[in-house]
Enzyme design. Structure first.
Site, PDB file in Angstrom:
ATOM      1  N   ASP A  16       0.826  -1.206   0.000  1.00  0.00           N
ATOM      2  CA  ASP A  16       0.000   0.000   0.000  1.00  0.00           C
ATOM      3  C   ASP A  16       0.863   1.259   0.000  1.00  0.00           C
ATOM      4  O   ASP A  16       1.979   1.253   0.506  1.00  0.00           O
ATOM      5  CB  ASP A  16      -0.917  -0.021   1.228  1.00  0.00           C
ATOM      6  CG  ASP A  16      -2.124   0.897   1.068  1.00  0.00           C
ATOM      7  OD1 ASP A  16      -2.369   1.369  -0.068  1.00  0.00           O
ATOM      8  OD2 ASP A  16      -2.820   1.146   2.067  1.00  0.00           O
ATOM      9  N   GLY A  17       0.334   2.319  -0.596  1.00  0.00           N
ATOM     10  CA  GLY A  17       1.006   3.619  -0.559  1.00  0.00           C
ATOM     11  C   GLY A  17       1.599   4.065  -1.887  1.00  0.00           C
ATOM     12  O   GLY A  17       2.286   5.085  -1.945  1.00  0.00           O
ATOM     13  N   TRP A  21       2.967   7.857  -2.717  1.00  0.00           N
ATOM     14  CA  TRP A  21       4.381   7.982  -3.113  1.00  0.00           C
ATOM     15  C   TRP A  21       4.480   8.854  -4.372  1.00  0.00           C
ATOM     16  O   TRP A  21       5.332   9.737  -4.461  1.00  0.00           O
ATOM     17  CB  TRP A  21       4.958   6.590  -3.375  1.00  0.00           C
ATOM     18  CG  TRP A  21       6.426   6.557  -3.652  1.00  0.00           C
ATOM     19  CD1 TRP A  21       7.437   6.386  -2.746  1.00  0.00           C
ATOM     20  CD2 TRP A  21       7.056   6.668  -4.940  1.00  0.00           C
ATOM     21  NE1 TRP A  21       8.649   6.394  -3.375  1.00  0.00           N
ATOM     22  CE2 TRP A  21       8.451   6.557  -4.727  1.00  0.00           C
ATOM     23  CE3 TRP A  21       6.580   6.835  -6.240  1.00  0.00           C
ATOM     24  CZ2 TRP A  21       9.364   6.618  -5.770  1.00  0.00           C
ATOM     25  CZ3 TRP A  21       7.498   6.906  -7.277  1.00  0.00           C
ATOM     26  CH2 TRP A  21       8.878   6.798  -7.047  1.00  0.00           C
ATOM     27  N   ARG A  29      -0.693   8.858 -10.072  1.00  0.00           N
ATOM     28  CA  ARG A  29      -0.671   7.670  -9.209  1.00  0.00           C
ATOM     29  C   ARG A  29      -0.020   6.463  -9.879  1.00  0.00           C
ATOM     30  O   ARG A  29       0.651   5.665  -9.222  1.00  0.00           O
ATOM     31  CB  ARG A  29      -2.105   7.305  -8.801  1.00  0.00           C
ATOM     32  CG  ARG A  29      -2.786   8.334  -7.907  1.00  0.00           C
ATOM     33  CD  ARG A  29      -4.249   7.961  -7.664  1.00  0.00           C
ATOM     34  NE  ARG A  29      -4.366   6.643  -7.084  1.00  0.00           N
ATOM     35  CZ  ARG A  29      -4.222   6.381  -5.779  1.00  0.00           C
ATOM     36  NH1 ARG A  29      -3.993   7.367  -4.936  1.00  0.00           N
ATOM     37  NH2 ARG A  29      -4.335   5.158  -5.317  1.00  0.00           N
ATOM     38  N   SER A  61      -7.663  -5.479  -5.154  1.00  0.00           N
ATOM     39  CA  SER A  61      -8.765  -6.052  -4.383  1.00  0.00           C
ATOM     40  C   SER A  61     -10.076  -5.958  -5.164  1.00  0.00           C
ATOM     41  O   SER A  61     -10.195  -5.202  -6.132  1.00  0.00           O
ATOM     42  CB  SER A  61      -8.910  -5.311  -3.048  1.00  0.00           C
ATOM     43  OG  SER A  61      -9.443  -4.015  -3.254  1.00  0.00           O
ATOM     44  N   ASN A  64     -11.066  -2.541  -5.303  1.00  0.00           N
ATOM     45  CA  ASN A  64     -10.285  -1.653  -6.175  1.00  0.00           C
ATOM     46  C   ASN A  64     -10.918  -1.478  -7.563  1.00  0.00           C
ATOM     47  O   ASN A  64     -10.583  -0.547  -8.291  1.00  0.00           O
ATOM     48  CB  ASN A  64      -8.839  -2.143  -6.328  1.00  0.00           C
ATOM     49  CG  ASN A  64      -7.992  -1.988  -5.073  1.00  0.00           C
ATOM     50  OD1 ASN A  64      -7.062  -2.772  -4.841  1.00  0.00           O
ATOM     51  ND2 ASN A  64      -8.289  -0.998  -4.239  1.00  0.00           N
ATOM     52  N   TRP A  65     -11.876  -2.359  -7.929  1.00  0.00           N
ATOM     53  CA  TRP A  65     -12.611  -2.167  -9.192  1.00  0.00           C
ATOM     54  C   TRP A  65     -13.371  -0.845  -9.178  1.00  0.00           C
ATOM     55  O   TRP A  65     -13.739  -0.325 -10.222  1.00  0.00           O
ATOM     56  CB  TRP A  65     -13.597  -3.320  -9.450  1.00  0.00           C
ATOM     57  CG  TRP A  65     -12.963  -4.615  -9.863  1.00  0.00           C
ATOM     58  CD1 TRP A  65     -12.914  -5.772  -9.134  1.00  0.00           C
ATOM     59  CD2 TRP A  65     -12.299  -4.915 -11.106  1.00  0.00           C
ATOM     60  NE1 TRP A  65     -12.250  -6.756  -9.832  1.00  0.00           N
ATOM     61  CE2 TRP A  65     -11.875  -6.260 -11.047  1.00  0.00           C
ATOM     62  CE3 TRP A  65     -12.029  -4.176 -12.267  1.00  0.00           C
ATOM     63  CZ2 TRP A  65     -11.186  -6.886 -12.098  1.00  0.00           C
ATOM     64  CZ3 TRP A  65     -11.338  -4.796 -13.320  1.00  0.00           C
ATOM     65  CH2 TRP A  65     -10.937  -6.129 -13.225  1.00  0.00           C
ATOM     66  N   ARG A  67     -12.235   2.020  -8.344  1.00  0.00           N
ATOM     67  CA  ARG A  67     -11.374   3.183  -8.610  1.00  0.00           C
ATOM     68  C   ARG A  67     -11.682   3.729  -9.999  1.00  0.00           C
ATOM     69  O   ARG A  67     -12.318   3.059 -10.814  1.00  0.00           O
ATOM     70  CB  ARG A  67      -9.908   2.771  -8.500  1.00  0.00           C
ATOM     71  CG  ARG A  67      -9.528   2.453  -7.065  1.00  0.00           C
ATOM     72  CD  ARG A  67      -8.034   2.257  -6.904  1.00  0.00           C
ATOM     73  NE  ARG A  67      -7.718   1.990  -5.503  1.00  0.00           N
ATOM     74  CZ  ARG A  67      -6.511   2.045  -4.971  1.00  0.00           C
ATOM     75  NH1 ARG A  67      -5.472   2.351  -5.749  1.00  0.00           N
ATOM     76  NH2 ARG A  67      -6.318   1.795  -3.698  1.00  0.00           N
ATOM     77  N   ARG A 173       2.134  -4.918   6.085  1.00  0.00           N
ATOM     78  CA  ARG A 173       1.395  -3.878   5.366  1.00  0.00           C
ATOM     79  C   ARG A 173       2.182  -2.578   5.443  1.00  0.00           C
ATOM     80  O   ARG A 173       2.562  -2.137   6.527  1.00  0.00           O
ATOM     81  CB  ARG A 173      -0.005  -3.646   5.941  1.00  0.00           C
ATOM     82  CG  ARG A 173      -0.733  -2.546   5.144  1.00  0.00           C
ATOM     83  CD  ARG A 173      -2.205  -2.440   5.437  1.00  0.00           C
ATOM     84  NE  ARG A 173      -2.828  -1.509   4.482  1.00  0.00           N
ATOM     85  CZ  ARG A 173      -4.087  -1.554   4.103  1.00  0.00           C
ATOM     86  NH1 ARG A 173      -4.879  -2.479   4.582  1.00  0.00           N
ATOM     87  NH2 ARG A 173      -4.567  -0.672   3.240  1.00  0.00           N
ATOM     88  N   SER A 181      -8.184  -4.697   5.131  1.00  0.00           N
ATOM     89  CA  SER A 181      -8.794  -4.332   3.846  1.00  0.00           C
ATOM     90  C   SER A 181      -9.260  -5.550   3.041  1.00  0.00           C
ATOM     91  O   SER A 181      -9.021  -5.641   1.835  1.00  0.00           O
ATOM     92  CB  SER A 181      -7.841  -3.466   3.017  1.00  0.00           C
ATOM     93  OG  SER A 181      -7.559  -2.251   3.679  1.00  0.00           O
TER      94      SER A 181
HETATM   95  C1  IPE Z   1      -5.485  -2.682  -0.083  1.00  0.00           C
HETATM   96  O1  IPE Z   1      -5.134  -1.371  -0.339  1.00  0.00           O
HETATM   97  C2  IPE Z   1      -5.558  -3.470  -1.352  1.00  0.00           C
HETATM   98  C3  IPE Z   1      -4.295  -3.675  -2.049  1.00  0.00           C
HETATM   99  C4  IPE Z   1      -3.095  -3.363  -1.599  1.00  0.00           C
HETATM  100  C5  IPE Z   1      -4.421  -4.314  -3.327  1.00  0.00           C
HETATM  101  P1  IPE Z   1      -6.239  -0.228  -0.484  1.00  0.00           P
HETATM  102  O2  IPE Z   1      -5.483   1.035  -0.656  1.00  0.00           O
HETATM  103  O3  IPE Z   1      -7.203  -0.576  -1.547  1.00  0.00           O
HETATM  104  O4  IPE Z   1      -6.969  -0.298   0.924  1.00  0.00           O
HETATM  105  P2  IPE Z   1      -7.774   0.798   1.745  1.00  0.00           P
HETATM  106  O5  IPE Z   1      -8.783   1.398   0.812  1.00  0.00           O
HETATM  107  O6  IPE Z   1      -6.776   1.815   2.215  1.00  0.00           O
HETATM  108  O7  IPE Z   1      -8.364   0.054   2.899  1.00  0.00           O
HETATM  109  C1  IPE Z   2      -1.547   0.163  -3.336  1.00  0.00           C
HETATM  110  O1  IPE Z   2      -1.333   1.506  -3.433  1.00  0.00           O
HETATM  111  C2  IPE Z   2      -1.787  -0.506  -4.680  1.00  0.00           C
HETATM  112  C3  IPE Z   2      -3.193  -0.863  -4.950  1.00  0.00           C
HETATM  113  C4  IPE Z   2      -4.153  -0.842  -4.078  1.00  0.00           C
HETATM  114  C5  IPE Z   2      -3.506  -1.273  -6.288  1.00  0.00           C
HETATM  115  P1  IPE Z   2      -2.535   2.536  -3.470  1.00  0.00           P
HETATM  116  O2  IPE Z   2      -2.918   2.756  -4.903  1.00  0.00           O
HETATM  117  O3  IPE Z   2      -3.629   2.110  -2.586  1.00  0.00           O
HETATM  118  O4  IPE Z   2      -1.833   3.852  -2.907  1.00  0.00           O
HETATM  119  P2  IPE Z   2      -2.414   4.855  -1.837  1.00  0.00           P
HETATM  120  O5  IPE Z   2      -2.859   4.060  -0.669  1.00  0.00           O
HETATM  121  O6  IPE Z   2      -3.554   5.579  -2.484  1.00  0.00           O
HETATM  122  O7  IPE Z   2      -1.253   5.741  -1.506  1.00  0.00           O
HETATM  123 MG    MG Z   3      -4.050   2.375  -0.647  1.00  0.00          MG
END
Ligand code: IPE
Ligand code: IPE
Ligand code: MG
Length: 226
Positions: A16-17, A21, A29, A61, A64-65, A67, A173, A181
């Site tokens: 995550d992050g 970053w 992103r 996840s 994540n669909w 987004r 994490r 998550s």
């Molecule tokens: C968790 O990260 C899912 C993945 C790393 C694929 P998210 O960024 O989607 O989680 P939340 O929304 O902060 O809980």
């Molecule tokens: C994790 O990074 C990767 C995925 C969930 C696909 P993020 O895209 O969630 O990055 P942040 O949490 O918004 O910084």
């Molecule tokens: Mg994230």
């Protein structure tokens, strides 16, 4: 050689992050996701060297669909690109590649690329790297329960997509969030958790080694008295 005294068999990552970053650098992103691939590479190399047998990466996840389309498409393209470019990395290092998740939501092209990469690396003996794609823990328990009822089975573990894979010993994490998550809800029952503020693209070998050392210092009791 590894000087870590207790090496986990299975390490799982909630990567995550990436977005934050990129944002810190004034970039889109998706740049963070690209840089995150380098962290996956570093973690896989270090895992093989240390003797870890399974590494799991939560890459996308079920949630994540939701987004924006541009990011979802960018992530799927990145996945495709990695699959085409990295086959030799897996074969050279003896790493078996697997994808777990709701494959019905992935494109035909991506599904075909996954199939061919899984087949090509099926006999790789040193380590298994699992990419969780279009996965959620609740989805996994739902699909397992449904199939178990249909087939009259009795052990849910046999029907989860992780059947045959030992539960994670360590979950890491990144990015400072302290939640699961909807990752492997069933499988993480006795897993040790390490949460770090480091953003995933900055999580490389040194940061991983620190997490492995932290794991080695933990006292796992599994509900028993020692
Ligand atoms: C968790 O990260 C899912 C993945 C790393 C694929 P998210 O960024 O989607 O989680 P939340 O929304 O902060 O809980
Ligand atoms: C994790 O990074 C990767 C995925 C969930 C696909 P993020 O895209 O969630 O990055 P942040 O949490 O918004 O910084
Ligand atoms: Mg994230």
């Amino acid at each position: 050689m590894s000087n870590i005294e207790v090496v986990p068999t299975h390490v799982a990552f909630i990567m995550d992050g990436n977005g934050r970053w990129a944002k810190q650098r004034g970039k889109d992103r998706i740049f963070g996701h690209f840089e995150g691939v380098e962290s996956v590479r570093a973690v896989m190399e270090e895992s093989v060297e240390t003797g870890v047998k399974y590494v799991s990466f939560f890459a996308f996840s079920e949630e994540n669909w939701n987004r924006p389309d541009a990011e979802v498409n960018g992530l799927m393209e990145l996945m495709m690109k990695c699959m085409v470019n990295e086959l030799h990395t897996f074969l050279d290092n003896g790493i078996r590649f697997r994808v777990l998740g709701d494959r019905s939501r992935l494109s035909k092209q991506l599904n075909e690329a996954i199939d061919s990469m899984e087949e090509a690396t099926a006999a790789c003996p040193r380590m298994t790297a699992i990419i969780f794609l279009s996965y959620s823990g609740k989805w996994d328990i739902r699909q397992a329960s449904r199939r178990m009822a249909e087939e009259g089975g009795s052990e849910i573990e046999d029907y989860l997509v992780t059947a045959g894979i030992p539960d994670p010993d360590l979950l890491i994490r990144t990015s400072g969030e302290k939640r699961i998550s909807n990752f492997m809800l069933w499988q993480l029952a006795y897993t040790e958790f390490v949460f770090t503020d480091i953003l995933w693209p900055d999580f490389r070998k040194e940061q991983y080694r620190n997490a492995l050392l932290e794991y080695a210092s933990r006292d796992r009791r599994f509900g028993k008295v020692k």
